[in-house]
Design an enzyme around this catalytic site. Structure first.
Site, PDB file in Angstrom:
ATOM      1  N   LEU A  43       9.569  -8.587  -2.395  1.00 16.09           N
ATOM      2  CA  LEU A  43      10.168  -7.263  -2.560  1.00 16.09           C
ATOM      3  C   LEU A  43      10.179  -6.489  -1.256  1.00 16.09           C
ATOM      4  O   LEU A  43      11.174  -5.865  -0.898  1.00 16.09           O
ATOM      5  CB  LEU A  43       9.397  -6.469  -3.614  1.00 16.09           C
ATOM      6  CG  LEU A  43       9.715  -6.856  -5.043  1.00 16.09           C
ATOM      7  CD1 LEU A  43       8.884  -6.012  -6.001  1.00 16.09           C
ATOM      8  CD2 LEU A  43      11.188  -6.666  -5.343  1.00 16.09           C
ATOM      9  N   SER A 284      -0.043 -10.522 -18.355  1.00 18.77           N
ATOM     10  CA  SER A 284       0.171  -9.168 -17.832  1.00 18.77           C
ATOM     11  C   SER A 284      -0.758  -8.120 -18.431  1.00 18.77           C
ATOM     12  O   SER A 284      -1.072  -8.130 -19.616  1.00 18.77           O
ATOM     13  CB  SER A 284       1.606  -8.750 -18.106  1.00 18.77           C
ATOM     14  OG  SER A 284       1.742  -7.373 -17.885  1.00 18.77           O
ATOM     15  N   ARG A 330      -8.748  -2.248 -13.433  1.00 14.61           N
ATOM     16  CA  ARG A 330      -8.929  -3.704 -13.426  1.00 14.61           C
ATOM     17  C   ARG A 330     -10.313  -4.162 -13.008  1.00 14.61           C
ATOM     18  O   ARG A 330     -10.897  -5.046 -13.631  1.00 14.61           O
ATOM     19  CB  ARG A 330      -7.913  -4.336 -12.477  1.00 14.61           C
ATOM     20  CG  ARG A 330      -6.534  -4.246 -13.044  1.00 14.61           C
ATOM     21  CD  ARG A 330      -5.526  -4.849 -12.126  1.00 14.61           C
ATOM     22  NE  ARG A 330      -4.236  -4.793 -12.802  1.00 14.61           N
ATOM     23  CZ  ARG A 330      -3.084  -5.110 -12.238  1.00 14.61           C
ATOM     24  NH1 ARG A 330      -3.067  -5.518 -10.987  1.00 14.61           N
ATOM     25  NH2 ARG A 330      -1.975  -5.046 -12.914  1.00 14.61           N
ATOM     26  N   HIS A 401      -6.294 -12.168  -7.748  1.00  9.15           N
ATOM     27  CA  HIS A 401      -4.916 -11.798  -8.056  1.00  9.15           C
ATOM     28  C   HIS A 401      -4.200 -11.060  -6.932  1.00  9.15           C
ATOM     29  O   HIS A 401      -3.038 -11.315  -6.658  1.00  9.15           O
ATOM     30  CB  HIS A 401      -4.956 -10.915  -9.306  1.00  9.15           C
ATOM     31  CG  HIS A 401      -3.644 -10.340  -9.706  1.00  9.15           C
ATOM     32  ND1 HIS A 401      -2.572 -11.129 -10.046  1.00  9.15           N
ATOM     33  CD2 HIS A 401      -3.217  -9.059  -9.832  1.00  9.15           C
ATOM     34  CE1 HIS A 401      -1.544 -10.350 -10.368  1.00  9.15           C
ATOM     35  NE2 HIS A 401      -1.908  -9.096 -10.228  1.00  9.15           N
TER      36      HIS A 401
HETATM   37  C1  FAD Z   1       1.441 -13.113 -11.535  1.00  9.70           C
HETATM   38  C2  FAD Z   1       1.559 -11.775 -10.882  1.00  9.70           C
HETATM   39  C3  FAD Z   1       1.985 -10.680 -11.609  1.00  9.70           C
HETATM   40  C4  FAD Z   1       2.103  -9.429 -11.019  1.00  9.70           C
HETATM   41  N1  FAD Z   1       2.538  -8.376 -11.764  1.00  9.70           N
HETATM   42  C5  FAD Z   1       2.709  -7.170 -11.167  1.00  9.70           C
HETATM   43  C6  FAD Z   1       3.222  -6.076 -11.903  1.00  9.70           C
HETATM   44  O1  FAD Z   1       3.524  -6.171 -13.083  1.00  9.70           O
HETATM   45  N2  FAD Z   1       3.379  -4.894 -11.264  1.00  9.70           N
HETATM   46  C7  FAD Z   1       3.075  -4.743  -9.951  1.00  9.70           C
HETATM   47  O2  FAD Z   1       3.270  -3.667  -9.414  1.00  9.70           O
HETATM   48  N3  FAD Z   1       2.592  -5.783  -9.239  1.00  9.70           N
HETATM   49  C8  FAD Z   1       2.401  -6.979  -9.808  1.00  9.70           C
HETATM   50  N4  FAD Z   1       1.908  -8.029  -9.077  1.00  9.70           N
HETATM   51  C9  FAD Z   1       1.672  -7.863  -7.641  1.00  9.70           C
HETATM   52  C10 FAD Z   1       2.989  -7.913  -6.890  1.00  9.70           C
HETATM   53  O3  FAD Z   1       3.840  -8.843  -7.481  1.00  9.70           O
HETATM   54  C11 FAD Z   1       2.822  -8.316  -5.443  1.00  9.70           C
HETATM   55  O4  FAD Z   1       1.781  -7.624  -4.865  1.00  9.70           O
HETATM   56  C12 FAD Z   1       4.078  -7.991  -4.667  1.00  9.70           C
HETATM   57  O5  FAD Z   1       5.190  -8.505  -5.323  1.00  9.70           O
HETATM   58  C13 FAD Z   1       4.012  -8.503  -3.271  1.00  9.70           C
HETATM   59  O6  FAD Z   1       5.262  -8.373  -2.664  1.00  9.70           O
HETATM   60  P1  FAD Z   1       5.457  -8.693  -1.154  1.00  9.70           P
HETATM   61  O7  FAD Z   1       6.899  -8.470  -0.873  1.00  9.70           O
HETATM   62  O8  FAD Z   1       4.482  -7.934  -0.347  1.00  9.70           O
HETATM   63  O9  FAD Z   1       5.091 -10.228  -0.973  1.00  9.70           O
HETATM   64  P2  FAD Z   1       5.585 -11.551  -1.730  1.00  9.70           P
HETATM   65  O10 FAD Z   1       6.466 -11.266  -2.856  1.00  9.70           O
HETATM   66  O11 FAD Z   1       4.377 -12.369  -1.954  1.00  9.70           O
HETATM   67  O12 FAD Z   1       6.503 -12.260  -0.675  1.00  9.70           O
HETATM   68  C14 FAD Z   1       6.003 -12.920   0.428  1.00  9.70           C
HETATM   69  C15 FAD Z   1       7.152 -13.485   1.191  1.00  9.70           C
HETATM   70  O13 FAD Z   1       6.679 -13.921   2.439  1.00  9.70           O
HETATM   71  C16 FAD Z   1       7.115 -15.231   2.704  1.00  9.70           C
HETATM   72  N5  FAD Z   1       6.082 -15.839   3.535  1.00  9.70           N
HETATM   73  C17 FAD Z   1       4.743 -15.874   3.319  1.00  9.70           C
HETATM   74  N6  FAD Z   1       4.135 -16.471   4.338  1.00  9.70           N
HETATM   75  C18 FAD Z   1       5.093 -16.815   5.212  1.00  9.70           C
HETATM   76  C19 FAD Z   1       5.073 -17.467   6.473  1.00  9.70           C
HETATM   77  N7  FAD Z   1       3.941 -17.859   7.040  1.00  9.70           N
HETATM   78  N8  FAD Z   1       6.275 -17.674   7.082  1.00  9.70           N
HETATM   79  C20 FAD Z   1       7.433 -17.263   6.503  1.00  9.70           C
HETATM   80  N9  FAD Z   1       7.485 -16.637   5.351  1.00  9.70           N
HETATM   81  C21 FAD Z   1       6.339 -16.416   4.709  1.00  9.70           C
HETATM   82  C22 FAD Z   1       7.308 -15.871   1.382  1.00  9.70           C
HETATM   83  O14 FAD Z   1       8.242 -16.904   1.514  1.00  9.70           O
HETATM   84  C23 FAD Z   1       7.816 -14.690   0.559  1.00  9.70           C
HETATM   85  O15 FAD Z   1       9.201 -14.591   0.711  1.00  9.70           O
HETATM   86  C24 FAD Z   1       1.774  -9.273  -9.664  1.00  9.70           C
HETATM   87  C25 FAD Z   1       1.350 -10.370  -8.924  1.00  9.70           C
HETATM   88  C26 FAD Z   1       1.223 -11.615  -9.528  1.00  9.70           C
HETATM   89  C27 FAD Z   1       0.700 -12.740  -8.727  1.00  9.70           C
END
Ligand code: FAD
Ligand code: FES
Lengths: 637, 254
Positions: A43, A284, A330, A401
């Site tokens: 995101l 969830s 949590r 998590h």
């Molecule tokens: C099962 C689950 C359910 C959840 N439910 C909720 C919820 O209901 N509500 C809520 O608010 N939060 C929820 N969360 C937490 C939330 O989903 C995450 O904290 C959030 O989506 C993280 O987003 P992000 O964009 O920071 O990273 P991520 O979505 O983890 O994206 C990481 C990106 O980085 C890339 N990447 C990683 N390392 C590298 C690298 N070395 N080189 C190149 N690319 C790399 C990956 O390819 C990916 O595209 C949940 C988490 C989980 C695990």
């Protein structure tokens, strides 16, 4: 060093406005001269890439999956918070702000959290405009549900797949920019190093996961949006590829790592079934809206749950926390669960589980309504356990998590390395010592859509576009380092697999650096982790070569970083002689077993500086100044 | 339980592949299919052999990375289940299991069980969006959406873009995938305005990416792990006719 978060002065509610006014802008014609490198397409990364490209910057975005629409954010189930107060139940920007600061046990930066709450409403509007099909009521209005740590209903959701829908929304905005030619996507490409030139972040070194090619990309700024590091525990709710590599390698290049010991252990996950287990599945938190958590009141009660009479059940969350009950924060719910299991009251294999029971909800609302709300979660539970949660309670247990810790950033989301910005779960974030449910999606999108587009301009406006090119000597050196490391991993030809070593690390982390820690357990971890790391570098077996698609090699690189990073977590946990949020030190608890904070000594962000492999990292502090909120004992009673 | 696996091995895109036999011993009923493969791979690595490459990430049935054809069926025979969520309790001791990659003209094999699905992305890039800027949008409740429309849009939006529909189609058509994406946006008031342009752009992109035509076999719906309905294909066709009509009217008026 005393770190400065560089928050604007003035009243809380005017800080962001003030900063917006102070910041420099980049003129429309100049934007296209700047290249921004975005690592990660969850995101945070996707929303940032789409928005920056739309503004006119050239964007290069990297992810390890085969498409940006598969970032780990996709698995978020429950929902996203916003202070819309649509239900008219007393919500406000201030209340969302306060709940988040309190939920984080007063270890986050006030100004950041307030800004997050203030932009939360815009996120919902943006997503609706993109076509995110949030749940609606019969009159066509947006619906809300409740999440833990709050007494108002402010969570927006799209069935049990909110993360998926939000990510697809951001991805669609990205697609538009890809078509317009302003974004280049690099899927199946992993960042393995940050390139710092004259003290500023100017590019990255990557490995193409199909060909094995090691390449460098130069840019005017780098945004790390690479997600969280819960996989340091091996078993977690994160995706298999989730890693600390991107942020850890930046750490090794001088970026400070903040609060690494703040790891969220989520209370409601499907318990472990055996050694073969590769990951844990979250159920969830939204389920705690209608599900009631209980264990049999007597040890060794082997009766099926249905046969345990009401009077012989212990609804321990409702008993201990009467006002928040099943919706306690949590960390609180997880610890309470662990406690009853430690007492021998747990259910299921090994006694490591408690019931999450929907019988009351089903008789109150009918099975149909429960199915409408949680159908896909019940299905998922059934697939994994072969049990029907409409007929018998789910069994749940806590699992790693979410990472509240991450790279240190100032109010502008810039790390201590100029030009390096960190967004989403990868930064140390707005969640203090514990994140409330439905706030991570909010934060990722706030960072990407509404914060970085402004703050990055303030940095870029003071730099010359394209100043550093990929032929600069630093890039060559970085490629050599990455190549050398890859070759070394392949050359070891030991006898243990990467998975075996990762599992061993996970056990150490869970046992000694897990849900509750003590100085003794942490010292033990600090002894065991380096030993395991030494074994890894002597005895790991990585087949094949570096010049091809090699999944064992990918894993090996990530686990090697976890093996260093685990130690950093332990250092941080050991130095923090207090309990706060998810960081529970056994020595520091109240007589009734709740976390005992020490605001006098520990009201700061701990930001660690890398001091060489195996060397003790150096601690820097950012004092947390609470101008508006009064520090109070967090209570969900 | 003990199983005999026949797994597709292929070194690279231009190499010829073949089925290779592997034994999986002491498989627990509680394992997922991918965990069973993990165990096989551990054994291969220990014995100095190359492990089998396969795509996966979330292992929760939502990211759409996993992509195995199990006994001739994409994601295996269990209904509405991705292969990462398929558990070994659906197999029995002594079974022989055939594991292959997605097979379609538009999906060249990269290695073993991993294929290149970027053709699907290119359909999305061509128009799979609403042209909205960040910021300056109305309140989320400013435009009401009937529950029915919101639910229909969500039914379509649940597509995880794994490509099983394409792998199952005798023609290798991307019709269900494209239809789901088109229908999701066309059902919502926000997406209506560009519906005609979008459906034309996306169907054109689909035709240019090596996907076959849809000849109503409906294998796609049968294997879809999210149960995306073929009624969305009808919806795509209606949207397409509508777009053609608008275009025809416009040209006549010019
Ligand atoms: C099962 C689950 C359910 C959840 N439910 C909720 C919820 O209901 N509500 C809520 O608010 N939060 C929820 N969360 C937490 C939330 O989903 C995450 O904290 C959030 O989506 C993280 O987003 P992000 O964009 O920071 O990273 P991520 O979505 O983890 O994206 C990481 C990106 O980085 C890339 N990447 C990683 N390392 C590298 C690298 N070395 N080189 C190149 N690319 C790399 C990956 O390819 C990916 O595209 C949940 C988490 C989980 C695990
Ligand atoms: S691995 Fe994500 S859907 Fe199967």
């Amino acid at each position: 060093m005393i770190l400065d978060g560089k928050c604007p002065s003035g009243p809380l509610s005017e800080k962001w406005e003030k900063r917006l006014h102070e910041m420099r802008l980049v003129g429309p014609a100049n934007k296209r001269k700047f290249t921004v490198i975005v690592v990660g397409a969850g995101l945070a990364g996707t929303s940032a890439s789409a928005t920056l490209a739309e503004l006119g910057y050239k964007v290069e975005v990297f992810c390890y999956q085969d498409s940006p629409r598969r970032g780990h954010s996709i698995s978020a189930q429950g929902g996203i918070n916003a202070a819309k107060n649509y239900p008219n139940d007393g919500d406000s920007v201030y209340r969302l702000f306060y709940d988040t600061v309190k939920g984080g046990d007063f270890r986050s930066r006030e100004a950041n959290v307030y800004r997050l709450a203030a932009v939360s409403s815009n996120i919902i509007d943006q997503c609706v405009a993109q076509g995110v099909p949030f749940a609606r009521d019969y009159a066509g209005y947006l619906e809300n549900r409740s999440f833990g740590g709050a007494l108002v209903s402010r969570t927006f959701y799209a069935r049990g797949q909110t993360g998926q829908q939000l990510l697809l929304g951001a991805y669609s905005a990205l697609c538009r920019q890809i078509k317009a030619g302003s974004v280049r996507v690099h899927p199946r490409t992993e960042m393995l190093d940050l390139v710092v030139v004259d003290g500023e972040a100017k590019g990255i070194t990557t490995r193409n996961l199909i060909t094995g090619e090691i390449a460098s990309y130069a840019g005017d700024a780098v945004c790390l949006c690479s997600g969280g590091y819960s996989n340091v525990y091996c078993l977690s709710t994160n995706a298999m590829g989730s890693n600390v590599t991107a942020t850890y390698r930046a750490f090794k290049k001088g970026a400070f790592f903040a609060n690494p010991c703040f790891n969220q252990i989520h209370p409601t996950c499907i318990p472990v079934t055996g050694e073969h287990q590769s990951k844990l599945t979250l159920m969830s938190e939204s389920l705690r809206n209608d599900g009631r958590v209980w264990v049999p009141g007597k040890k060794g009660d082997k009766r099926p749950p249905k046969e345990v009479p009401e009077a012989e059940r212990d609804y321990f969350l409702e008993r201990k926390y009467p006002s928040y009950g099943n919706l306690s924060a949590r960390d609180v719910a997880s610890r309470a669960t662990k406690e009853v299991c430690d007492e021998g009251l747990g259910v299921g294999p090994g006694g490591r589980g408690v019931y999450l029971d929907f019988a009351d909800a089903i008789s109150r609302l009918g099975e149909e309504k429960v199915r409408e709300r949680y159908g896909n979660l019940f299905e998922m539970y059934e697939k994994i356990t072969a049990e029907d949660a409409y007929k018998q309670p789910m069994r749940i247990y806590p699992a790693p998590h979410y990472a509240m810790g991450g790279l240190w950033v100032d109010y502008n989301l810039q790390s201590n390395i100029p030009g390096l910005f960190v967004l989403g779960e990868a930064n140390f974030s707005d969640h203090g010592a514990n994140r409330l449910g439905a706030s991570a999606l909010m934060q990722g999108l706030a960072d990407g859509y509404f914060i970085i587009p402004y703050t990055i301009a303030d940095y870029l406006a003071a730099t010359t576009p394209g100043k550093v090119k990929a032929d600069h000597a630093e890039f060559g050196k970085s490629r050599e380092d990455v190549d050398g490391r890859t070759r070394k991993l392949i050359s070891l030809k030991g006898s243990k697999t990467v998975n075996e070593l990762h599992r061993e690390l996970g056990k150490i982390m869970w046992e000694y650096v897990g849900m509750s820690r003590s100085a003794e357990s942490l010292r033990k971890a600090l002894k065991l982790i380096p030993e395991l790391r030494a074994e890894f570098w002597e005895n790991v077996r990585v087949p094949g070569s570096g010049a091809e698609l090699n999944q064992e090699l990918e894993k090996a690189g990530r686990v090697a970083d976890f093996l260093e990073f685990g130690e950093l977590i332990a250092y941080d946990a050991l130095h923090r002689n207090e309990s706060c949020g998810a960081h529970f030190r056994e020595e520091f608890q109240t007589p009734d077993g709740e976390a005992r904070r020490d605001d006098e000594k520990f009201c700061y962000v701990a930001a660690w500086e890398f001091k060489g492999e195996g060397g003790e990292p150096e601690l820097h502090k950012e004092p947390l100044v609470f101008e508006t909120v009064r520090l109070a004992t967090r209570s969900y009673k | 339980m003990n199983l005999t696996l026949y797994i597709w091995r292929q070194k690279g895109p231009d190499e010829t592949g073949k089925m290779e036999r592997h034994d999986a011993r002491d498989v627990s009923r509680d394992m997922s299919f991918l965990e069973m493969l993990d165990v096989v791979n551990e054994g291969l690595v220990k014995n100095g052999k190359e492990p089998v490459a396969f795509d996966h990430d979330c292992r929760e049935g939502i990211c759409g990375m996993c992509s195995l054809v199990v006994n001739g069926v994409p994601h295996g025979r269990k209904e509405k289940t991705t292969v990462c969520q398929l558990h070994m309790r659906h197999f029995k001791d002594g079974d022989a299991i055939y594991i292959e990659p997605w097979r379609a003209r538009a999906f060249p094999v990269i290695k073993d069980l991993i294929v290149d699905r970027s053709a699907m992305e290119r359909i999305m890039y061509s128009g799979g969006y609403i042209s909205v800027h960040t910021g300056g949008v109305p309140d989320g409740n400013a435009v009401l959406i009937s529950k029915e429309d919101a639910e229909t849009a969500m039914d379509a939006a649940e597509c995880i873009g794994c490509g099983a529909c394409i792998a199952a189609c005798p023609n290798g058509s991307a019709m269900l995938f494209t239809a789901a994406k088109v229908s999701h946006l066309a059902t919502l008031p926000q997406g209506r305005i560009e519906a005609a342009v979008r459906v034309c752009a996306m169907t054109e992109a689909m035709a240019g990416q090596g996907f076959g035509n849809c000849s109503n076999h409906y294998e796609c719906e049968a294997v879809c792990p999210k149960g995306i309905s073929v009624k969305f294909i009808a919806k795509l066709n209606r949207e397409f006719m509508r777009a053609a009509f608008i275009k025809w009217k416009r040209e006549r008026n010019d």
